[in-house]
Design an enzyme around this catalytic site. Structure first.
Site, PDB file in Angstrom:
ATOM      1  CG  PHE A 231      34.253  -0.727 -75.776  1.00 59.89           C
ATOM      2  CD1 PHE A 231      33.093  -0.144 -75.305  1.00 59.89           C
ATOM      3  CD2 PHE A 231      34.908  -1.653 -74.985  1.00 59.89           C
ATOM      4  CE1 PHE A 231      32.590  -0.483 -74.057  1.00 59.89           C
ATOM      5  CE2 PHE A 231      34.413  -2.005 -73.736  1.00 59.89           C
ATOM      6  CZ  PHE A 231      33.256  -1.406 -73.268  1.00 59.89           C
ATOM      7  NE  ARG A 581       8.749   7.349 -77.726  1.00 58.62           N
ATOM      8  CZ  ARG A 581       8.003   6.311 -78.111  1.00 58.62           C
ATOM      9  NH1 ARG A 581       8.136   5.805 -79.315  1.00 58.62           N
ATOM     10  NH2 ARG A 581       7.125   5.803 -77.273  1.00 58.62           N
ATOM     11  CG  LEU A 583      14.137   3.469 -78.264  1.00 59.53           C
ATOM     12  CD1 LEU A 583      14.593   2.494 -79.333  1.00 59.53           C
ATOM     13  CD2 LEU A 583      12.787   4.072 -78.634  1.00 59.53           C
ATOM     14  CB  THR A 587      19.348  -0.297 -71.455  1.00 56.22           C
ATOM     15  OG1 THR A 587      18.280   0.191 -72.259  1.00 56.22           O
ATOM     16  CG2 THR A 587      18.930  -1.592 -70.788  1.00 56.22           C
ATOM     17  CD  GLU A 658      29.837   4.592 -81.578  1.00 58.24           C
ATOM     18  OE1 GLU A 658      31.019   4.585 -81.920  1.00 58.24           O
ATOM     19  OE2 GLU A 658      28.903   4.323 -82.337  1.00 58.24           O
TER      20      GLU A 658
HETATM   21 MO1  MOS Z   1      31.453   1.523 -82.591  1.00 59.87          MO
HETATM   22  S1  MOS Z   1      33.409   2.129 -82.770  1.00 59.87           S
HETATM   23  O1  MOS Z   1      30.912   1.838 -84.144  1.00 59.87           O
HETATM   24  O2  MOS Z   1      31.367  -0.111 -82.243  1.00 59.87           O
END
Ligand code: MOS
Length: 691
Positions: A231, A581, A583, A587, A658
């Site tokens: 993260f 797109r 992929l 996931t 993100e």
């Molecule tokens: Mo993210 S904060 O760019 O791993």
């Protein structure tokens, strides 16, 4: 194309992870491997005056105690947080002042408890306020963003606007707390340094170790086969890898440094607190005339990191008069750093909450307000968008969520002791991409091997890259093997900035495309060693674009606020994204839902408290720092539009890691306002604040 890209292919390493055979950085049991435990500074500012190691060395199994008095001298790192055990200075509480190396983890821990450190303590200053005398405007904010941008006359335009919102919000310090703590196992062998580490990018770790230990990079191998989350906190090397390499050299043993959870808040970065002042001025029709977003944040004494939270206001809405400003104060606090959607997550919480407040002032639907302020070009740069589709996300989300017919009056829906409400917010995240290399090989048995030093931090990178490779080769997915996670592989950038898949995928695509063409020209059986092709996207992936490239999204939330307990429950959370797109549908969904879950945590439960007297974060573990658990998540859905954008990369993808966290906190906050009629402007929305 064989149609691998886009399919919901299963994670290639899923079975290994579930079965426990996937090895993480602490799980390389080299013969003679020793364990280490750090000693953290017990003052918030000052100097170490003495390190008494006698009792620690007497603990059975303890091999060595390293401190600034005896640790090897390292070259000065570019990142001051890595200059561990180099001098007696204590820049913040929790800074490492010693490391105990022992035969077992238990002995190392007992040894660490027995080290007697004395200090010269100095008065500390850890509390951020907008009027702190140390506040200054930095050269730039994080990510190399300009600290200040101004167009027109925002103060004048705001003053004469028909509708105005002038509000302040606060986002507390937040901690990344990945499930796997920051961990490294290091050993030295014939003048070579071999490291297994938990990092988002081993290439950068190798560069740093080469510099610190004055070694050529060829003599260092860094691997990260599996990483239990980062993260952002593993986007840069952390003290564990430096300490492990140092301890291994001093003891002549392989050494594992797995940082204890309670050490992480001080040494693995955090999202700095942000104090926001938003001024939005609009005409009667809801068109923004002025947009001012000013952010004040903190950094440490040793490193300047300025959370770039006013940056999304440069992207989102048309307004002729605008100003975005970042200010910072250097305090005696741990060094802040990257955390999922740095800048964007706190910035969009404030901006999208203020937009909701403006909609209320105008008596306008909040989606309609955003539609009216849709810009023709990126407001700050004047560049056209490569693609945007924010309005489409809002409309599609509105349809799926059932927004139409919503009674906009706050505090009117009640179910026994519960007040119910719904909220919406927009999301955005920039498209980032870095140069990468990759190699592809065709083997005689009809399979292919693709190699690149990507890092899979839990996202499914192996799987997605294999899909990209298979389509470029025009072969079924099963025939493509993939190797990632080592500096022995073709160099590649980190898993961060939502840029990994685009960066690595571009190189994988190009290498496989080249190999396919080479195969088409080839006649007769393949040579023994197969046929190779390589690609390097330098000069291509880093070319300046004439377009503003961002992903967009819309978040919707439905909440129930308990008027007896003050608890906020999120009954429904919906995200609709325009992210180029997609992929891998499986996931990608997981990434979006993960981001939204983290956004729910930011809205309701997560937050670190700076203890003014003690000079440290009060929350130091997962018992006190509350991340959402399954029981906190009811219905959560992620959808996306099929967005075609030819101005990104050969796959046409934008980053997805993100954006899920970006709009979620504001959507929940806006829903809480709709439920209760009370506007809370400080996160998290815990029961004590709500009641
Ligand atoms: Mo993210 S904060 O760019 O791993």
């Amino acid at each position: 194309m064989t149609g691998s890209v886009g399919a919901p292919a299963e994670r290639r390493e899923g079975r290994e992870k579930v079965g426990g055979t996937a090895r993480y950085a602490a799980e390389f049991h080299d013969p003679g491997r020793a364990q280490a435990w750090p000693v953290s500074a017990r003052v918030a500012r000052g100097r170490v005056t003495g390190v008494d190691t006698a009792d620690a060395l007497a603990v059975p199994g303890v091999l060595a105690v390293l401190s600034h008095e005896n640790a090897p001298r390292l070259a000065e790192p570019d990142d001051p947080t890595l200059a561990v055990l180099q001098n007696p200075r204590v820049p913040h509480r929790g800074w490492f002042v010693a490391l105990v190396v022992a035969e077992t983890l238990e002995a190392a821990r007992a040894g660490a408890a027995a080290v007697r450190v004395t200090y010269d303590a100095e008065a500390h200053d850890v509390v951020l306020t907008a009027s702190h005398p140390g506040v200054y405007v930095p050269e730039e904010a994080s990510g190399g963003q300009p600290a200040v941008r101004e167009q027109g006359d925002p103060d004048g335009a705001f003053g004469s606007s028909a509708a105005r919102v002038d509000v302040a919000y606060r986002v507390p310090p937040l901690h990344n707390h990945p499930m796997e703590p920051h961990t490294s196992t290091a050993r030295w062998e014939d003048g070579r340094l071999l490291v297994h580490t938990s990092s988002q990018g081993t290439g950068a770790v190798r560069v740093v170790l080469a510099k610190l230990f004055d070694l050529p990079e060829e003599r260092i191998v860094v691997t990260a086969e599996h990483v239990g989350g980062g993260f952002g906190s593993k986007g840069t090397p952390r003290p564990d890898v430096v300490l492990a390499a140092m301890a291994a050299r001093e003891t002549g043993r392989p050494v594992t440094v797995a940082l204890p959870r309670r050490c992480l808040p001080a040494v693995a970065g955090h999202r700095a607190p942000t104090l926001h002042r938003l001024r939005l001025g609009a005409d009667e029709d809801g068109r923004l005339t002025a947009l001012v977003h000013e952010v004040t944040t903190h950094t440490s004494r040793i490193k300047e990191y300025v959370e770039h939270a006013a940056v999304p206001a440069r992207v989102m809405y048309a307004a002729p008069h605008r100003r975005t400003v970042h200010r910072v104060a250097a305090l005696d606090v741990p060094s802040p750093s990257w955390m999922r959607a740095p800048g964007q997550a706190p910035g969009m919480y404030a901006l999208e909450s203020a937009m909701d407040e403006l909609a209320g002032e105008l008596g306008m639907d909040p989606i309609e307000l955003r539609v009216r302020n849709e810009p023709d070009v990126e407001p700050d740069s004047g560049k056209p968008f490569s693609s945007r589709h924010l309005i489409d996300c809002l409309r599609e989300g509105s349809r799926r969520f059932g927004w139409d017919g919503r009674d906009p009056r706050p505090g009117t829906r009640r179910d026994g002791p519960l007040l119910l409400g719904t909220g919406v917010a927009a999301a955005t995240y920039p498209v980032m991409v870095s140069p990468s290399t990759a190699a592809a090989r065709a083997l005689r048995d009809g399979t292919f091997l693709v190699r690149t030093n990507a890092t899979d931090i839990g996202t499914g990178a192996r799987t997605v890259l294999a899909q990209v490779g298979a389509d470029a080769l025009g072969v079924p997915l099963e025939r493509v093997r993939i190797e990632v996670g080592s500096t022995e592989l073709p160099s590649a950038p980190l898993a961060g900035d939502s840029s990994g898949t685009a960066s690595w995928g571009w190189a994988v695509h190009d290498a496989c495309d080249r190999l396919a063409r080479r195969l088409a020209e080839h006649t007769g059986p393949l040579p023994e060693e197969g046929l190779d092709a390589r690609a390097d996207t330098k000069g291509v992936a880093d070319a300046e674009s004439d377009f503003a490239r961002h992903a967009f999204g819309a978040h919707f939330a439905e909440v129930a606020v308990d008027t007896v307990t003050g608890e906020v429950r999120v009954g429904r959370l919906l995200g609709v994204y325009a992210a180029g797109r997609i992929l891998n549908a499986r996931t990608a969904r997981s990434q979006f839902v993960g981001g939204m879950t983290m956004g729910l945590g930011m809205a309701l439960t997560e937050g670190s408290t700076m203890d003014a007297a003690f000079g440290d974060f009060t929350e130091s573990d997962l018992a006190s720092y509350h991340v959402p658990v399954h029981a906190d998540i009811a219905e959560i859905e992620a959808h996306w539009l099929d967005e075609e954008d030819s101005r990104l990369n050969p796959m046409g993808s934008k980053g997805i890691g993100e954006i899920g966290i970006v709009g979620t906190p504001a959507a929940i906050g806006n829903a809480v306002h709709h439920a209760t009629g009370v506007r809370l402007r400080e996160l998290p929305l815990t029961p004590d604040r709500v009641l």
